[in-house]
Design an enzyme around this catalytic site. Structure first.
Site, PDB file in Angstrom:
ATOM      1  N   LYS A 302      -0.562  15.451  -3.463  1.00  0.00           N
ATOM      2  CA  LYS A 302      -0.511  14.406  -4.476  1.00  0.00           C
ATOM      3  C   LYS A 302      -1.388  14.817  -5.656  1.00  0.00           C
ATOM      4  O   LYS A 302      -2.496  15.305  -5.476  1.00  0.00           O
ATOM      5  CB  LYS A 302      -1.023  13.086  -3.896  1.00  0.00           C
ATOM      6  N   GLU A 387       5.894  -3.546   8.334  1.00  0.00           N
ATOM      7  CA  GLU A 387       5.700  -4.979   8.148  1.00  0.00           C
ATOM      8  C   GLU A 387       6.104  -5.792   9.385  1.00  0.00           C
ATOM      9  O   GLU A 387       5.448  -6.783   9.720  1.00  0.00           O
ATOM     10  CB  GLU A 387       6.492  -5.457   6.929  1.00  0.00           C
ATOM     11  N   ARG A 415      10.646  -8.208   4.709  1.00  0.00           N
ATOM     12  CA  ARG A 415      11.076  -7.202   5.671  1.00  0.00           C
ATOM     13  C   ARG A 415      10.718  -7.588   7.100  1.00  0.00           C
ATOM     14  O   ARG A 415      11.127  -6.922   8.044  1.00  0.00           O
ATOM     15  CB  ARG A 415      10.443  -5.847   5.324  1.00  0.00           C
TER      16      ARG A 415
END
Length: 647
Positions: A302, A387, A415
């Site tokens: 990243k 979730e 979700r």
């Protein structure tokens, strides 16, 4: 190519062959790429310089618009390699989450529109099918790519079309159960043209990537290796074939974590360096010629190429505008954000009650739980991008007498709807939900907007739902939800509030009760949550009564009846979907009481609302003070029955 004159001034120069000079990036190659077809005309030796130009342009562009940076700096080479090897858009690439697709957008004809990124009427920060034929699937929630790509691959097989489907998924997204459900399904489709690329930008890989791994990746993705395995299946007798399989698994397991993915039915390749085009391109070319489910493991970094982002990829994950030469500067302290209010409350309540545990589905920073993790590490749980698990896990904790607080974005709680109903509400378990990002969210657009939590929560039995009108009320509501013996949710928006002073105590609100904030005549405005402030402003011009309803469920029915009996008309205002929303709850209450009264509902319309400045979006929806006033005048100045409002 021009070189940067000051390596100390321009962070990252040492990591990139090109940068920008005099404030503008070099684009000698990039400016010739208007589609992947142009990219495929380049020679292999031109790809590395192109990567440098693309990375420089990306940093320059995002620093001016804001947006996701670290993840996109990490996918430059992978994006180039994919479009170089595969015949896009005929071959389908599905990017998981989608915040890593800026290089993809730049290479697929949208370079000249990057200055409009995430702005009103500009291009989206995520893939959108209606934006480009190269955006094969809309992805802004995590862990959907393998399912979608498998569907595309099987559709091609069904139609007799020869195309490839590629899913690019991050290691974070692989924590979600949906990704493994898709792997489980795909692994039995032995003749499907599906390639799953794990973009691993966080895990530590052993052994390190390098020349040996590049060699192994090319070897294992080559036709010779595939043919050798097939010949072995044909000529070896049963016991020897089984022994050969075990030896193969053991040998590969010594240098790479292949076993798990191969048990799913995939041919595992990697890990390889995701920034090494000399490894990526030939490996992808070899994989393109193989049949069946393939799994390529690439390791990226990243923030690659911009040292400040490499050093702190979280800080540079989604920055606003900044000067790349100087980096992100600390923001001047101003109004508290609602997220900060929650984070402070969580720590204070945890110090007060040892039963409290905090849960986040991979949103520690976004949900304001950094300080909580530092102060109460034994009571902090990051369950990853999962979730569904987060909600049921909270239910299990509640069964044993703990007091779980689930910090979750409104759009992400969608979700886990089944788990919310079946595993928490049906059993009336004591779980508190802190719903961040409720209502419009601005630049992230429709995929992240929390427009639907009011309708989808208020219909669930045992559920309590509150909407905060300011920072102090948010804190009081969190305490009220926490003290309630059952499932309760507090919705609050993204960003700062109105600047209300916050009481540091843990006081609660009268349960199920609203309050009249302004006395007027003729019209009563029933405001929910953040709509209180603009409603009060509009009421000043109309001499209307304003009630801060506070509770959506249970609704303060007594207050609704009182206002209906003492006023000529009622107006409900909410920053949420109108259909099934708080206004619907008021209408239901009036109908049950047999009260017939003119009623105007104001809220978010029955359509997906695009990205843009939140204030502008609210104005377009008629939910600023002027819009509320205009809607009331339009309805009741000329409507039936005719009501007189002040001029």
């Amino acid at each position: 190519m021009r070189s940067c004159r000051s390596e100390t001034r321009h962070a990252g120069c040492a990591r990139s062959r090109t940068w920008w000079c005099n404030g503008k990036p070099d684009m000698e190659l990039l400016k010739t790429i208007n589609s992947p077809a142009d990219l495929r005309k380049l020679g292999r030796t031109q790809l590395k310089p192109l990567a440098g130009e693309l990375r420089a342009f990306l940093l320059d562009s995002v620093s001016k618009t804001g947006g996701h940076l670290s993840s996109n700096l990490g996918t430059v080479e992978l994006t180039i390699a994919l479009h170089y090897v595969f015949n896009t858009p005929e071959d389908r690439i599905v990017w998981d989450v989608g915040h890593q697709t800026y290089p993809h957008k730049i290479l697929t004809g949208r370079r000249d529109r990057m200055h409009t990124l995430r702005q009103l009427d500009g291009i989206s920060g995520f893939p959108r099918r209606d934006e480009s034929e190269y955006d094969t699937f809309g992805t802004a929630h995590s862990s959907t790519s393998i399912s979608a790509a498998l569907g595309m691959a099987l559709a091609a097989r069904t139609k007799g079309e020869h195309r490839h489907a590629i899913a690019v998924i991050g290691d974070g997204a692989m924590t979600a159960g949906m990704a493994f459900e898709a792997l489980n399904n795909a692994g039995v489709c032995s003749d499907v043209n599906l390639l799953v690329i794990l973009n691993d930008n966080d895990m530590s890989i052993s052994p390190p990537v390098g020349a040996l791994n590049r060699y192994l990746a090319r070897l294992l993705s080559g036709k010779f290796y595939a043919a050798a395995k097939n010949v072995g299946k044909q000529v070896l007798p049963g016991p020897m074939l089984e022994l050969a399989k075990r030896l193969e698994e053991h040998a590969k397991g010594m240098v790479m974590p292949a076993t798990m993915f191969e048990e799913f039915g995939f041919n595992y390749i990697g890990p390889i360096d995701g920034h090494d085009l000399d490894a990526l391109v030939p490996t992808l070319q070899n994989l393109k010629n193989l049949r069946g489910p393939q799994f390529l493991h690439v390791v990226t970094k990243k923030g690659q190429g911009y040292k400040l982002a490499e050093a702190d990829p979280v800080l540079y994950h989604g920055p606003g505008k900044f000067n790349p030469a100087e980096g992100i500067k600390p923001a001047a302290s101003g109004k508290l954000t609602y997220t900060q209010v929650f984070g402070d409350w969580l720590c204070d309540m945890a110090a007060h009650d040892r039963r409290l545990v905090g849960i986040t589905p991979a949103m520690r920073e976004g949900s304001g739980m950094v300080q909580f993790e530092q102060r109460f590490p034994d009571r902090y749980y990051d369950v990853g991008i999962a979730e569904q698990h987060a909600v049921t896990f909270a239910g299990g904790l509640a069964c044993e007498g703990l007091k779980p607080v689930v910090a979750i974005y409104s759009t992400f709680l969608q979700r886990a709807y089944d788990q919310l109903i079946h595993d928490v509400a049906l059993q009336n378990l004591d779980v508190t939900f802190a719903l961040d990002r409720s209502g419009l969210v601005g630049a992230d657009g429709a995929t992240h907007a929390g427009n639907y939590d009011i309708p989808y929560l208020r219909c669930i039995p045992n559920m309590v739902l509150m909407a905060a009108s300011d920072e102090n009320e948010c804190r009081q509501m969190l305490s009220t939800a926490y003290e309630y013996k059952g499932p309760a949710a507090v919705r609050y928006p993204r960003g700062a509030g109105i600047g209300a002073a916050v009481d540091k105590g843990l006081g609660t609100l009268p349960f199920g009760k609203g309050e009249v904030r302004r006395e007027g005549k003729g019209i009563a405005i029933l405001a929910f949550g953040t709509m209180l402030a603009p409603s009060l402003e509009a009421a000043g011009a109309l001499n209307a009564t304003v009630a801060n309803m506070r509770f959506i469920k249970p609704l303060d029915v007594d207050l609704v009846r009182q206002l209906a009996q003492s006023h000529d008309a009622l107006v409900t205002v909410e920053e949420g979907a109108l259909m099934g929303g708080a206004g619907s709850a008021v209408a239901e209450a009036l109908a049950e009481a047999g009260i017939v009264k003119p009623l105007l509902h104001l809220g978010l319309p029955d359509k997906f609302i695009d990205h843009g400045d939140p204030a502008v979006l609210l104005s377009q929806c008629g939910l600023d003070a002027k819009g509320i006033e205009a809607s009331i005048r339009k309805r009741f100045d000329k409507g039936e029955p005719r009501l007189v409002v002040n001029n």
